[in-house]
Design an enzyme around this catalytic site. Sequence first.
Site, short mmCIF file in Angstrom:
data_model
loop_
_atom_site.label_atom_id
_atom_site.label_comp_id
_atom_site.label_asym_id
_atom_site.label_seq_id
_atom_site.Cartn_x
_atom_site.Cartn_y
_atom_site.Cartn_z
N ASP A 45 0.84 -1.19 0.00
CA ASP A 45 0.00 0.00 0.00
C ASP A 45 0.88 1.25 0.00
OD1 ASP A 45 -2.26 -1.54 0.04
OD2 ASP A 45 -2.60 -1.37 2.20
N PRO A 46 0.36 2.36 -0.48
CA PRO A 46 1.17 3.60 -0.54
C PRO A 46 1.81 3.98 0.80
CG PRO A 46 -0.83 3.88 -1.81
CD PRO A 46 -0.96 2.55 -1.12
#
Length: 353
Positions: A45-46
Site C-alpha cells: 500500500d502507498p
Amino acid sequence: MIEEIQKLNGFIVIDKPQGPTSHQVDYWVRQILGTEKVGHIGTLDPNVTGVLVMAIGKAVRLIDVVHEKPKEYVGVMRFHSDISEEEVREVFRKFTTRIYQLPPVRSAVSRKVRIKTIYELDMIEKKDKIVLFHVKCESGTYIRTLCTDIGYVSGKGGQMVDLRRISTGPFKEDIAITLQDLQAYVDLAKEGKDELFRSHFLDMTYAFIDYPKIVAKKSAVENIAHGSDLYVGGVKLIDGNFQKGDRVCVLSEDNELLGTGIARCDSSNLFMKVVDFDHIFVEAKHGKGDVVRDREKDVQRPGQQVHRNIRDAAHGPDSRTGRGRKETGPQIAPNRVRKLQNKTGVHRRPGSH
C-alpha cells in the site's frame, strides 16, 4: 554499459518509501534502467514502506514463484482501551495459527473469506495502548485486517498505525536500496564504474536460495530447452531433500538456471519423471522454430511450421479440420507446391491427406 544493464535478468530489492504506489515504483525503475521488463513482487500500500522486490528481464516470469514465499513485517498497532502485556501476548498466541480473513473493501482481490497462516506473531515493545510487533505470515495476508481482528478478539478494539515489510522470502531488508541509490549506481555504471550496481543486482538463482536443487546432466540441457521435463536419466546430482509436490530448482553443471517446476517423486526415491517444469529459461541452441516456453504456451517443434506451410499451400488453411476444403483440388498452382517441396525437402502429393 547501459546496453548490458538492459540485458540483465535478475532482481533488485528496493526500499519503498511512504507515499508512492508499487506500480509507480515499477515505472521509476523502468526509467532508471531503460528497460520495459520490470515487475514487483507483492504489492505494498502507498503508506507501507520496506522491501519491494523488483524482477528484471526474464525474472518477471518468476514473480508468481517468489510471491508464494512468506512475508515478514514490523508494525505498530493501537488498542482502543488499556491492555496489559500479558493480554497482548495471549491474543497474539491465539492468532499464531491458520486464520480466516476477509479482504478489505478496497483490495485487488475478490472479497471472499480466505484461510491464511500466521507463522510468527510477537510483541517487541509496548507503551500504553501502542504495541510494536513482528509478524511472519503467508503471502496474501492483510496485516491491517489482522490488527483489526486482534483488537476485536481482545475485546479492546484496535487498528494498525504503521507497517514496514522486512522480507519477502529470501530477499531481506539489509540488501534493499533506495530509488536514489539505484539511480546513482546506474549513473556510475554508465561511466564504467559498475561495482556498486552489480553488488546489488541479484541473479535469478537467488530466488531459489532456500529451495532444493537438482543439477541436470549436459546431455539433458538441450532436451529441457526444447520443452522436455526432467527424467531420472538426466539427473546428475541433488542438493537438498524434497518430496513429491515440492517446488524444486534445476541447474546446469555450470550453475545456470535451467528452470523450475514441481517434483514428481521424492528425492530419496527417484523414479521416471523427476520434475514437471512450469518455467524454463534455457534457450535452445539447435533447430529452427524452437522456442523457450512456459507451461501455458505451446512448444513449436523443428519443422512443424514447414509442414503447416505445405499443408496450407496444398489444401488451404482449414485442411486439418476439413472445413472449407474444396473437392476441386489444390488451392494454388501445383508448380508452387513443388517449389515448396524442393525448398523444404518435404514431399507430399498435392491433394493427399
